[in-house]
Write a protein that holds these residues in place. Structure first.
Motif, short mmCIF file in Angstrom:
data_model
loop_
_atom_site.label_atom_id
_atom_site.label_comp_id
_atom_site.label_asym_id
_atom_site.label_seq_id
_atom_site.Cartn_x
_atom_site.Cartn_y
_atom_site.Cartn_z
N TRP A 72 46.33 47.51 71.00
CA TRP A 72 46.89 46.24 70.50
C TRP A 72 48.33 46.40 70.05
O TRP A 72 48.79 47.46 69.67
CB TRP A 72 46.04 45.73 69.33
CG TRP A 72 45.59 46.81 68.37
CD1 TRP A 72 46.37 47.66 67.63
CD2 TRP A 72 44.22 47.14 68.04
NE1 TRP A 72 45.58 48.50 66.88
CE2 TRP A 72 44.27 48.21 67.10
CE3 TRP A 72 42.98 46.66 68.44
CZ2 TRP A 72 43.12 48.79 66.56
CZ3 TRP A 72 41.84 47.26 67.90
CH2 TRP A 72 41.91 48.30 66.97
N LEU A 105 40.54 43.88 71.09
CA LEU A 105 41.50 42.91 70.54
C LEU A 105 40.76 41.90 69.65
O LEU A 105 41.24 41.53 68.58
CB LEU A 105 42.19 42.12 71.65
CG LEU A 105 43.35 42.72 72.41
CD1 LEU A 105 44.10 41.63 73.16
CD2 LEU A 105 44.31 43.45 71.50
N GLY A 134 46.41 37.57 75.00
CA GLY A 134 45.97 37.79 73.63
C GLY A 134 45.79 36.50 72.85
O GLY A 134 45.36 35.49 73.40
#
Ligand SMILES: Cc1cc2nc3c(=O)[nH]c(=O)nc-3n(C[C@H](O)[C@H](O)[C@H](O)COP(=O)(O)O)c2cc1C
Length: 371
Positions: A72, A105, A134
């Motif tokens: 991430w 994530l 994302g």
């Protein structure tokens, strides 16, 4: 001097030097294990009161991630924190479609949301397109978290994947119900299997999956790349699978790499998994309604909530994902979980144990921030 004596003297000298070298390495492991412990404890210092964005990001990074890759990146804006995939941290052998990457994530996203709430800030989560780039968390207004969210937030620094033998006792029905309600995320189903024949059936799939993975040289190479045998290396990289966190001895890095090739074999690993499954109170299977990054992030959020509520209830959890990582085993797992026709995303075992294992390390916040 006769030849034989001189050879013995040379050998004794070489043996002594080797013993000294190994002794020094072992001492070095002991010393660096202490430094490692301080490092991970600092990373897990509790947040209290209103927290700035960097503090929220630190809490986000305490989430679970496949092979502890921490795939991430975070971008801090005026009223927003964006989380995006770090594709340099992919694990293409075990996770060819980036499923685990997006689940990871989602785990971090959930920690971020819980931490923002605990510091009194409301959140709005936006998922980009189909989730591929994302998510963003807009911080707006003030909130007081409910009791479950507060308990899960408190559990963030204490949660860990606990790959130990559990005590074999069942979990009370009200705790199971609590786990289910706390883990609810729209678009994700959580199935708890707690009957012994059901757990045994999952155990057999874990073992089949393990056999397949350990017979694959590419899987072993990738896994070895992410293993950290010594506390020194685990602390230096701040990522990867620290051997001692899985209940294995910490070793000098060079010795661990040799030992891995010699000792890490299917029969012993299968036996360990069988004992782990037999000692567990149950198995959780999570599955998203929609396949793809957005659905997988949602699974990650539900999984993180499950693990945090388990921690709050004094339970331990550990992933046993072989039956979802080996694609051919997914239909059987789906069927035994009442999810026929769906892709099961994650498998975890849960239970209680008094065994304490070291926490795994994280990279510093600066390493995951992008401008
Ligand atoms: C998507 C995903 C898949 C994982 N798969 C496994 C697994 O199959 N076996 C395992 O032992 N741990 C697995 N883990 C756990 C990670 O190795 C663990 O989260 C990481 O090492 C960090 O340690 P922690 O959870 O103790 O903080 C997985 C975690 C995630 C998020």
């Amino acid at each position: 001097m006769p030849r034989s004596i001189s050879r013995r003297a040379v050998l004794t000298g070489a043996g002594g030097a080797l013993a000294l070298g190994v002794g020094a390495s072992v001492l070095d492991v002991r010393t660096s294990a202490e430094a490692y412990r301080h490092y991970v404890e600092d990373q897990r210092a509790a947040l209290s009161g209103p927290s700035d964005a960097r503090a929220l990001v630190r809490y986000a990074t305490l989430a679970a991630s496949g092979h502890n890759t921490q795939p991430w990146r975070f971008r801090i804006g005026p009223d927003e924190i964006a989380i995006s995939p770090d594709t340099a941290r992919r694990t293409p052998v075990v996770d060819p479609d980036d499923h685990h990457l997006y689940v990871s994530l989602g785990c971090a996203l959930e920690n971020l949301v819980l931490a923002a709430g605990a510091s009194g800030q409301g959140t709005n989560v936006g998922i980009s397109e189909d989730g591929q780039t994302g998510a963003s968390v807009t911080l707006s207004g003030t909130v007081t978290p409910g009791a479950d969210d507060a308990a899960m937030f408190d559990a963030i620094p204490h949660r860990q994947s606990c790959r130990a033998l559990y005590d074999g006792k069942s979990v009370a029905a009200e705790d199971l119900a609590h786990l289910k309600t706390a883990s609810q995320v729209p678009g994700v189903d959580l199935v708890l299997l707690t009957e012994r024949p059901q757990i045994n059936a999952v155990r057999d799939l874990v073992i089949s999956g393990n056999e397949a993975q350990l017979a694959d040289p590419a899987f072993l190479r990738e896994l070895k790349d992410w293993l950290r045998f010594s506390p020194k290396r685990a602390r230096e990289t701040g990522d990867g699978l620290y051997a001692a966190a899985s209940g294995n001895p910490a070793l000098p890095e060079w010795l661990g790499r040799i030992a891995f090739d010699l000792v890490f074999k299917a029969p012993a690993e299968n036996d360990k998994y069988a004992r782990h499954m037999d000692s567990s109170a149950g198995v959780a299977v999570l599955s998203a309604v929609s396949e793809g990054p957005a659905g997988w992030m949602a699974v990650g959020r539900a999984c993180q909530r499950f693990c945090l509520m388990a921690t709050a209830l004094g339970l331990k959890t550990a992933f046993v994902n072989q039956p979802v990582e080996v694609a051919g085993l997914r239909p059987q797992l789906a069927e035994m979980s009442g999810l026929s026709g769906r892709r099961p995303d994650l498998v975890l075992r849960f239970g209680r144990t008094s065994q304490v294992l070291p926490f795994s390390a994280r990279r510093p916040v600066e390493a995951v921030l992008v401008a």
